[in-house]
Design an enzyme around this catalytic site. Structure first.
Site, short mmCIF file in Angstrom:
data_model
loop_
_atom_site.label_atom_id
_atom_site.label_comp_id
_atom_site.label_asym_id
_atom_site.label_seq_id
_atom_site.Cartn_x
_atom_site.Cartn_y
_atom_site.Cartn_z
CG ASP A 218 -49.04 -9.29 1.88
OD1 ASP A 218 -48.75 -10.44 1.64
OD2 ASP A 218 -48.59 -8.27 1.29
CB SER A 219 -51.07 -14.66 1.39
OG SER A 219 -50.35 -15.18 2.61
CG ASP B 145 -46.25 -9.83 4.68
OD1 ASP B 145 -44.94 -9.68 4.50
OD2 ASP B 145 -46.88 -10.78 4.00
CE LYS C 185 -43.07 -11.99 3.97
NZ LYS C 185 -43.44 -11.31 2.98
CD GLU D 144 -44.58 -8.04 -1.38
OE1 GLU D 144 -44.60 -7.37 -2.32
OE2 GLU D 144 -45.50 -8.68 -0.91
CD GLU E 143 -43.85 -15.25 -3.64
OE1 GLU E 143 -43.74 -14.27 -2.76
OE2 GLU E 143 -44.90 -15.32 -4.06
O1 KIV Z 1 -48.08 -13.02 2.27
C1 KIV Z 1 -47.52 -14.40 2.12
O2 KIV Z 1 -47.79 -15.39 2.45
C2 KIV Z 1 -45.92 -14.14 1.96
C3 KIV Z 1 -45.33 -15.46 1.72
C4 KIV Z 1 -45.87 -15.99 0.10
C5 KIV Z 1 -44.06 -15.43 1.43
O3 KIV Z 1 -45.34 -13.22 1.76
#
Ligand code: KIV
Length: 272
Positions: free
Chosen positions: A52-53, A91, A121, A123, A190
């Protein structure tokens, strides 16, 4: 390429488990589109994370909170079309799983069905455990994410290192065990102290993938735009920058502008 990588045609969650067992480190990078996914997969990455980055590096938002499930699906389905070998993890974005486990499962199913990705994934630890269980019961592999969890940035207030104090470190230890017990296939750690990441890595049977969590994790992940130097404004201590694509691209574009202005592009051999 190392041994398990060499003998593996398609990386699965089982491959990652074997890598941990054999002490072979796991490489993971983010990708958000077809073209970069193709390059990175061909270069031999083990895991691609459609993070989600994307909210930051693709859409220019300050945080990961604004990105939607639809947008994550768009990015993930583009990535899937570019790869043939690596494992693709996507994510679950903010707001798509925190309400309850039914909504979480529905979001995870949409990702799997509409993108062709291999895993999701999310959180958090204890607070999302019911959702994690429900998603895994539906046959969807889940990767956890502990430590600095960017979707909670407004709770933390800063992007500083997490779990330096004993209380938070204990919660993280406990969360890692819970995620392992309910069947997660891996955990991203992280921005936590290297010694804490080492302890967690030694105490769980599933692979840990670190970002700013030191060298004892079973693998490492970086955001592709950061390690290739496309995004030059973000330079945390944990980042190793392998290229300065910002400069390279700037130079190439300047050259192109100049060639057009001076009529040296296109040449006769570039014309019909
Ligand atoms: O969204 C992302 O890029 C991440 C990484 C920083 C692990 O969750």
């Amino acid at each position: 390429m190392s041994s398990i990588q060499k003998e593996t045609k398609k990386i699965t969650t089982n491959t990652l488990q074997r890598m941990k067992a054999h002490g072979e480190k796991i490489s993971m990078l983010t990708a958000y589109d077809f073209s970069f996914a193709k390059i990175i997969d061909n270069a031999g990455i083990d895991v691609l994370l459609v993070g989600d980055s994307a909210s930051n590096v693709m859409a220019g938002h300050e945080t990961t909170l604004p990105i939607t499930l639809e947008q994550m699906i768009y990015h993930a389905s583009s990535v899937i079309r570019g790869i043939s070998r690596c494992l693709v993890v996507v994510d679950l974005p903010f707001g798509s799983y925190q309400s309850n486990s039914e909504i979480a499962l529905a979001s995870a199913i949409r990702i799997m069905k509409e993108t062709g990705a291999h895993a999701i994934k999310l959180e958090g630890g204890e607070e999302v455990l019911e959702s994690v269980k429900r998603i895994i019961s539906a046959g969807i592999p889940v990767m956890g994410h502990l430590g600095l969890t960017p979707q909670s940035i407004y709770k933390f207030g800063t992007y500083n290192v997490r779990a330096k104090e004993e209380e938070e470190a204990n919660k993280l230890r406990n969360d890692a065990k819970l995620l392992e017990e309910v069947g997660c296939f891996g955990i991203v750690l992280e921005k936590i102290p290297a010694q804490l990441a080492r302890e967690v890595t030694e105490n769980v049977s599933i692979p840990t993938i670190g970002i700013g969590a030191g060298k004892y994790c079973d693998g490492q992940v970086l955001v592709m735009h950061d390690m290739l130097g496309i995004n030059t404004e973000f330079k945390p201590r944990f980042l190793r920058q392998y290229l300065n694509l910002y400069e390279e691209i700037t130079g190439a574009v300047q050259q192109y502008v100049n060639d057009v202005k001076t009529n040296s592009f296109p040449s006769d051999s570039e014309s019909y």
